[in-house]
Design a protein around this motif. Sequence first.
Motif, mmCIF file in Angstrom:
data_model
loop_
_atom_site.group_PDB
_atom_site.id
_atom_site.type_symbol
_atom_site.label_atom_id
_atom_site.label_comp_id
_atom_site.label_asym_id
_atom_site.label_seq_id
_atom_site.Cartn_x
_atom_site.Cartn_y
_atom_site.Cartn_z
ATOM 1 N N MET A 132 -5.238 4.622 66.427
ATOM 2 C CA MET A 132 -6.351 4.320 65.680
ATOM 3 C C MET A 132 -7.640 3.657 66.534
ATOM 4 O O MET A 132 -8.941 4.085 66.252
ATOM 5 C CB MET A 132 -5.961 3.293 64.601
ATOM 6 C CG MET A 132 -7.352 2.751 63.995
ATOM 7 S SD MET A 132 -8.290 3.826 62.886
ATOM 8 C CE MET A 132 -7.127 4.015 61.587
ATOM 9 N N TYR A 167 -7.427 8.273 53.388
ATOM 10 C CA TYR A 167 -8.151 8.431 54.257
ATOM 11 C C TYR A 167 -9.409 9.049 53.891
ATOM 12 O O TYR A 167 -9.353 10.278 52.919
ATOM 13 C CB TYR A 167 -7.494 9.399 55.264
ATOM 14 C CG TYR A 167 -6.412 8.567 56.155
ATOM 15 C CD1 TYR A 167 -6.688 8.066 57.336
ATOM 16 C CD2 TYR A 167 -5.164 8.312 55.792
ATOM 17 C CE1 TYR A 167 -5.838 7.375 58.237
ATOM 18 C CE2 TYR A 167 -4.111 7.752 56.240
ATOM 19 C CZ TYR A 167 -4.483 7.189 57.630
ATOM 20 O OH TYR A 167 -3.702 6.692 58.281
ATOM 21 N N TRP A 219 -10.553 13.557 58.157
ATOM 22 C CA TRP A 219 -9.785 13.104 59.398
ATOM 23 C C TRP A 219 -8.324 12.391 58.650
ATOM 24 O O TRP A 219 -8.085 12.502 57.313
ATOM 25 C CB TRP A 219 -10.458 11.853 60.116
ATOM 26 C CG TRP A 219 -10.644 10.408 59.367
ATOM 27 C CD1 TRP A 219 -11.174 10.433 57.990
ATOM 28 C CD2 TRP A 219 -9.972 9.514 59.585
ATOM 29 N NE1 TRP A 219 -10.870 9.125 57.540
ATOM 30 C CE2 TRP A 219 -10.429 8.473 58.851
ATOM 31 C CE3 TRP A 219 -9.249 8.866 60.660
ATOM 32 C CZ2 TRP A 219 -9.882 6.959 58.534
ATOM 33 C CZ3 TRP A 219 -8.910 7.556 60.761
ATOM 34 C CH2 TRP A 219 -9.242 6.515 59.740
ATOM 35 N N GLY A 220 -7.581 12.083 59.530
ATOM 36 C CA GLY A 220 -6.185 11.272 59.102
ATOM 37 C C GLY A 220 -5.129 11.241 60.018
ATOM 38 O O GLY A 220 -5.424 11.481 61.241
ATOM 39 N N ARG A 221 -3.960 11.553 59.567
ATOM 40 C CA ARG A 221 -2.799 11.391 60.281
ATOM 41 C C ARG A 221 -1.958 12.724 59.822
ATOM 42 O O ARG A 221 -1.897 12.953 58.320
ATOM 43 C CB ARG A 221 -2.003 10.240 60.105
ATOM 44 C CG ARG A 221 -2.717 8.998 60.670
ATOM 45 C CD ARG A 221 -1.856 7.542 60.448
ATOM 46 N NE ARG A 221 -0.621 7.502 61.141
ATOM 47 C CZ ARG A 221 0.539 6.740 60.957
ATOM 48 N NH1 ARG A 221 0.381 5.682 60.063
ATOM 49 N NH2 ARG A 221 1.605 6.774 61.495
ATOM 50 N N THR A 238 -10.644 3.847 55.549
ATOM 51 C CA THR A 238 -9.268 3.691 54.935
ATOM 52 C C THR A 238 -9.317 2.714 53.976
ATOM 53 O O THR A 238 -9.970 1.806 53.935
ATOM 54 C CB THR A 238 -8.189 3.479 55.879
ATOM 55 O OG1 THR A 238 -8.234 2.469 56.782
ATOM 56 C CG2 THR A 238 -8.073 4.512 57.139
ATOM 57 N N GLN A 258 -7.948 15.640 68.328
ATOM 58 C CA GLN A 258 -7.195 14.679 68.274
ATOM 59 C C GLN A 258 -7.122 13.282 69.112
ATOM 60 O O GLN A 258 -7.506 13.470 70.119
ATOM 61 C CB GLN A 258 -5.952 15.282 68.538
ATOM 62 C CG GLN A 258 -5.437 16.239 67.299
ATOM 63 C CD GLN A 258 -3.878 16.867 67.714
ATOM 64 O OE1 GLN A 258 -3.482 17.793 68.508
ATOM 65 N NE2 GLN A 258 -2.953 16.646 66.641
ATOM 66 N N TYR A 261 -3.946 10.610 65.439
ATOM 67 C CA TYR A 261 -4.939 10.914 64.264
ATOM 68 C C TYR A 261 -5.815 12.098 64.771
ATOM 69 O O TYR A 261 -6.152 12.420 65.976
ATOM 70 C CB TYR A 261 -5.829 9.535 64.380
ATOM 71 C CG TYR A 261 -5.460 8.375 63.714
ATOM 72 C CD1 TYR A 261 -5.690 7.956 62.399
ATOM 73 C CD2 TYR A 261 -4.512 7.681 64.490
ATOM 74 C CE1 TYR A 261 -4.783 6.933 61.743
ATOM 75 C CE2 TYR A 261 -3.885 6.305 64.077
ATOM 76 C CZ TYR A 261 -4.057 6.138 62.875
ATOM 77 O OH TYR A 261 -3.517 4.901 62.245
#
Length: 463
Positions: A250, A445, A215-217, A454, A246, A229
């Motif tokens: 957050m 992440y 996961w992440g940005r 995180t 998506q 995200y």
Amino acid sequence: MSQSNMFILMVVIPLILSQSTRGKDCVCELQNSDPAFPENKLKNVEFTSSKCIGNITSEKMTEIDRLVLGLQRRIWQLLDNVSMLEKEDNGNLYASVSLRIIELELVEIQDLLDKLNRTTNNYQLLSGETAAELQDMEETMVELEKFDHTQVMVKERENQRVKRDLERCKDVLNTTTPAPTLSPGRCGLGRMVNVSGPRTYSLTVYGTSYTFGAWGRDAKPASGGENKYWLVVLSSSNVFGNFIRQYSSMSTITLGIGPTDTYISSSNPTTNTIQGPNMVMYSNALYYNCYNTYSVCQFNMTTRSVSTVALPNDTGFNSKYPFAHLGATYAYTDMDFATDESGVYVIYATTSNFGNVMISKVETSNPPVLNQTWSTSLHKRTVTNTFMVCGVLYATRYLDKETEEIFYSYDTKTNEERYDLKIHIKKMQTNIKYMNYNPSDNLLYVYSDAYIVTYETMFQEVH
């Protein structure tokens, strides 16, 4: 001393009480009912201990290492001579001489192998004997400790334990080597000194059933997508995935509400679907290991098209060179993807580099192209994760259930390698299956046994 192990202590005390008692003595009897201390057993323990120290020396312990190193060098020399023989294979005298040299080297290698086998067998025998002697000594010392009525030994052991802990803390503080210094022209971050957190920690909407994912940005988001995200859970055998989920913020990914799913393929697994938990999002495209190949896949989130670029044909895939530690192997983690301030990288291992880590810059054109590549001496199976910051590769390893350690770095600008970093990461779950740095917020992440986490990376400016 009597046969009943009783002894009488005669104490003579002069009494000067008065004129009438002057010159008279008072005799007291003190009787000890404890058995006599078995001094002979203590002497036997001391003798056995000295014997063990004499049998196990640092010189003996390094003998196998010397033999293995010598054997390795002879084999390399043999390979060179065989290569030379192949070049001289034209039936003349020189080829015959080279062949004779190879025969002699094979005999010497066999001698080294025989000596190594004998030494190993001797060590195994010595190890068994020593283990038995240590067990006997431990049992004897436990018996002797019963005579310590005031618990002096118990308190002494506790003091020694406290001293060791203090020394260990002091060593960590004094010997922790700072990470590579990043010049102001390279992101202006200074040196990495710590990883704090976790800053956020949440179970995904999938629950604890799916322990592999990412996961992440987006490290370079399109306009309007800065707060999005993404989440990919390997829902097929914890190995494969065929869609990206998506979230708009957050809070929505933490609560698991309002997702948008984008499918790479309608079935899973199949050509071009995701294999393994290592992937990144960059410029509205997902980069990952293509299913059942040694290729990089680029999936465009807008056009839903897939482009690929192949890594070297001796690249490990299908769990040939996965991330691992002594207690576990992270299946299908042969390729790791990372983002930093300059773009996308793929981290992998090849047979020609003996399973050591390779780093290749991925140009994010369509189709993607491999750019500069760097070779390292870091064996990939000794690593649990990698990430990039300002062109520096960092590698982590498993210390225990609570701690992961950043121990290694490779600077792609200077080619400097270091194994002496000691930056600890506090884990919330046992295994970290995915880790990536995002340059837009300087956060790591992490996907850890079905939880998304995180951490904040901390840097120190260099003046």
